[in-house]
Design a protein around this motif. Sequence first.
Motif, PDB file in Angstrom:
ATOM      1  N   GLN A 162       0.858  -1.179   0.000  1.00 42.96           N
ATOM      2  CA  GLN A 162       0.000   0.000   0.000  1.00 42.96           C
ATOM      3  C   GLN A 162       0.899   1.234   0.000  1.00 42.96           C
ATOM      4  O   GLN A 162       1.767   1.369   0.862  1.00 42.96           O
ATOM      5  CB  GLN A 162      -0.914   0.019   1.227  1.00 42.96           C
ATOM      6  CG  GLN A 162      -1.852  -1.175   1.322  1.00 42.96           C
ATOM      7  CD  GLN A 162      -2.874  -1.206   0.195  1.00 42.96           C
ATOM      8  OE1 GLN A 162      -3.482  -0.187  -0.131  1.00 42.96           O
ATOM      9  NE2 GLN A 162      -3.058  -2.374  -0.402  1.00 42.96           N
ATOM     10  N   THR A 163       0.686   2.131  -0.968  1.00 43.00           N
ATOM     11  CA  THR A 163       1.578   3.272  -1.125  1.00 43.00           C
ATOM     12  C   THR A 163       0.944   4.568  -0.627  1.00 43.00           C
ATOM     13  O   THR A 163      -0.270   4.706  -0.552  1.00 43.00           O
ATOM     14  CB  THR A 163       1.970   3.470  -2.600  1.00 43.00           C
ATOM     15  OG1 THR A 163       0.786   3.751  -3.374  1.00 43.00           O
ATOM     16  CG2 THR A 163       2.658   2.229  -3.146  1.00 43.00           C
ATOM     17  N   GLY A 169       7.188  10.939  -5.696  1.00 44.86           N
ATOM     18  CA  GLY A 169       6.764   9.646  -6.204  1.00 44.86           C
ATOM     19  C   GLY A 169       6.171   8.771  -5.121  1.00 44.86           C
ATOM     20  O   GLY A 169       6.173   9.121  -3.935  1.00 44.86           O
ATOM     21  N   PRO A 170       5.656   7.599  -5.497  1.00 44.87           N
ATOM     22  CA  PRO A 170       5.016   6.705  -4.520  1.00 44.87           C
ATOM     23  C   PRO A 170       6.020   6.068  -3.574  1.00 44.87           C
ATOM     24  O   PRO A 170       7.183   5.856  -3.920  1.00 44.87           O
ATOM     25  CB  PRO A 170       4.343   5.652  -5.407  1.00 44.87           C
ATOM     26  CG  PRO A 170       5.156   5.647  -6.666  1.00 44.87           C
ATOM     27  CD  PRO A 170       5.607   7.064  -6.874  1.00 44.87           C
ATOM     28  N   PHE A 171       5.533   5.764  -2.368  1.00 46.35           N
ATOM     29  CA  PHE A 171       6.353   5.126  -1.340  1.00 46.35           C
ATOM     30  C   PHE A 171       5.491   4.100  -0.630  1.00 46.35           C
ATOM     31  O   PHE A 171       4.383   4.403  -0.193  1.00 46.35           O
ATOM     32  CB  PHE A 171       6.865   6.160  -0.343  1.00 46.35           C
ATOM     33  CG  PHE A 171       7.747   5.586   0.736  1.00 46.35           C
ATOM     34  CD1 PHE A 171       9.115   5.497   0.553  1.00 46.35           C
ATOM     35  CD2 PHE A 171       7.211   5.136   1.932  1.00 46.35           C
ATOM     36  CE1 PHE A 171       9.932   4.961   1.544  1.00 46.35           C
ATOM     37  CE2 PHE A 171       8.013   4.611   2.929  1.00 46.35           C
ATOM     38  CZ  PHE A 171       9.379   4.524   2.731  1.00 46.35           C
ATOM     39  N   VAL A 172       5.985   2.864  -0.543  1.00 43.83           N
ATOM     40  CA  VAL A 172       5.225   1.807   0.120  1.00 43.83           C
ATOM     41  C   VAL A 172       5.321   1.993   1.633  1.00 43.83           C
ATOM     42  O   VAL A 172       6.405   1.946   2.209  1.00 43.83           O
ATOM     43  CB  VAL A 172       5.745   0.407  -0.263  1.00 43.83           C
ATOM     44  CG1 VAL A 172       4.963  -0.661   0.499  1.00 43.83           C
ATOM     45  CG2 VAL A 172       5.618   0.187  -1.766  1.00 43.83           C
ATOM     46  N   GLU A 173       4.169   2.202   2.246  1.00 47.14           N
ATOM     47  CA  GLU A 173       4.134   2.412   3.689  1.00 47.14           C
ATOM     48  C   GLU A 173       3.825   1.123   4.446  1.00 47.14           C
ATOM     49  O   GLU A 173       4.343   0.893   5.535  1.00 47.14           O
ATOM     50  CB  GLU A 173       3.085   3.475   4.033  1.00 47.14           C
ATOM     51  CG  GLU A 173       3.056   3.852   5.495  1.00 47.14           C
ATOM     52  CD  GLU A 173       2.122   5.004   5.766  1.00 47.14           C
ATOM     53  OE1 GLU A 173       1.929   5.337   6.949  1.00 47.14           O
ATOM     54  OE2 GLU A 173       1.571   5.570   4.796  1.00 47.14           O
ATOM     55  N   THR A 174       3.000   0.276   3.865  1.00 45.86           N
ATOM     56  CA  THR A 174       2.625  -0.945   4.569  1.00 45.86           C
ATOM     57  C   THR A 174       2.270  -2.036   3.572  1.00 45.86           C
ATOM     58  O   THR A 174       2.167  -1.795   2.371  1.00 45.86           O
ATOM     59  CB  THR A 174       1.445  -0.687   5.528  1.00 45.86           C
ATOM     60  OG1 THR A 174       1.210  -1.853   6.326  1.00 45.86           O
ATOM     61  CG2 THR A 174       0.182  -0.351   4.747  1.00 45.86           C
ATOM     62  N   GLY A 175       2.071  -3.244   4.082  1.00 40.20           N
ATOM     63  CA  GLY A 175       1.677  -4.389   3.267  1.00 40.20           C
ATOM     64  C   GLY A 175       1.232  -5.499   4.195  1.00 40.20           C
ATOM     65  O   GLY A 175       1.178  -5.338   5.415  1.00 40.20           O
ATOM     66  N   SER A 176       0.893  -6.643   3.614  1.00 36.58           N
ATOM     67  CA  SER A 176       0.436  -7.759   4.445  1.00 36.58           C
ATOM     68  C   SER A 176       1.572  -8.344   5.269  1.00 36.58           C
ATOM     69  O   SER A 176       1.352  -8.902   6.340  1.00 36.58           O
ATOM     70  CB  SER A 176      -0.196  -8.839   3.566  1.00 36.58           C
ATOM     71  OG  SER A 176       0.734  -9.315   2.602  1.00 36.58           O
TER      72      SER A 176
END
Length: 275
Positions: A162-163, A169-176
């Motif tokens: 999740q960005t 630009g986009p940055f991934v902050e979290t994920g599963s």
Amino acid sequence: MTNASQTKSKAQRRAEAQRRAAEKRAAELRQKRVRTWSRIGIVVGVVAAAVVLIVVLTGGSSSSGPVPPQFKNPHIALQPIPASMKSTWVQPPAGTPGPEAVPVPSGPKLATLINAATGQDVSGVQCQAGEQTQVHVHAHLTIFVNGQARVIPYGIGIPGAQTTSSPQGPFVETGSCFYWLHAHANDGIIHIESPNTTDSYTLGQWFDLWGQPLSSNQVGSAKGPVTVFFTSPGKATGIYTGDPRNIPLGDHYQIQLVVGTPIVAPVNVTNWGGL
């Protein structure tokens, strides 16, 4: 009687005036305290927001202890770059700084995440609910195919990424979950965040997480002779002629894979943005 009454009235008026003046001073003091605490609250809020932003943009804090030696002293045999190569190579484009301050290449992705790991253990690398900081260092990978830059996409090692958006630009902050090797942005930064201070990691494991092949004649879908540049802090850049899967990942190690020709001069990251 009249004089006493008048005197009393004057005393009362004087006392009343003094009382009102005291109340006014007390009210002003309370207002001053409120304004002071409001300013303190604003400053604390700004500082807290800045700290949160820094943590997000850098992917968290650094290693909780000293960096283990395998992440700062690479055991890798390098060949000096021949003068004939330097005389014919082309210079890499500058790129635009991304959300981690490191330039993002301008070009298509080398490969998507269609074959990337989704949470299962891959080549000894696990995916855990939170990022680990017992070891927390960063390497940089650059890829060129026939002289053109290729993007290493964000989200490798972060299933369900999740960005957040930023002007850079986009940055991934979290994920599963977070694999011990992962990428938050399109800038080629490999975050090495492991709970194990005795383990070491290689470029081959990174490509396994990405679900892409890597060999001396193939990088992803790009085929051809692969020239490998490698450097670490305080060391001269050299050419690695062994199996690129065995290249170690460590603190500010810089790796460049060049498929085909022309040979592109090694990219040198000088601003790591606090990573």
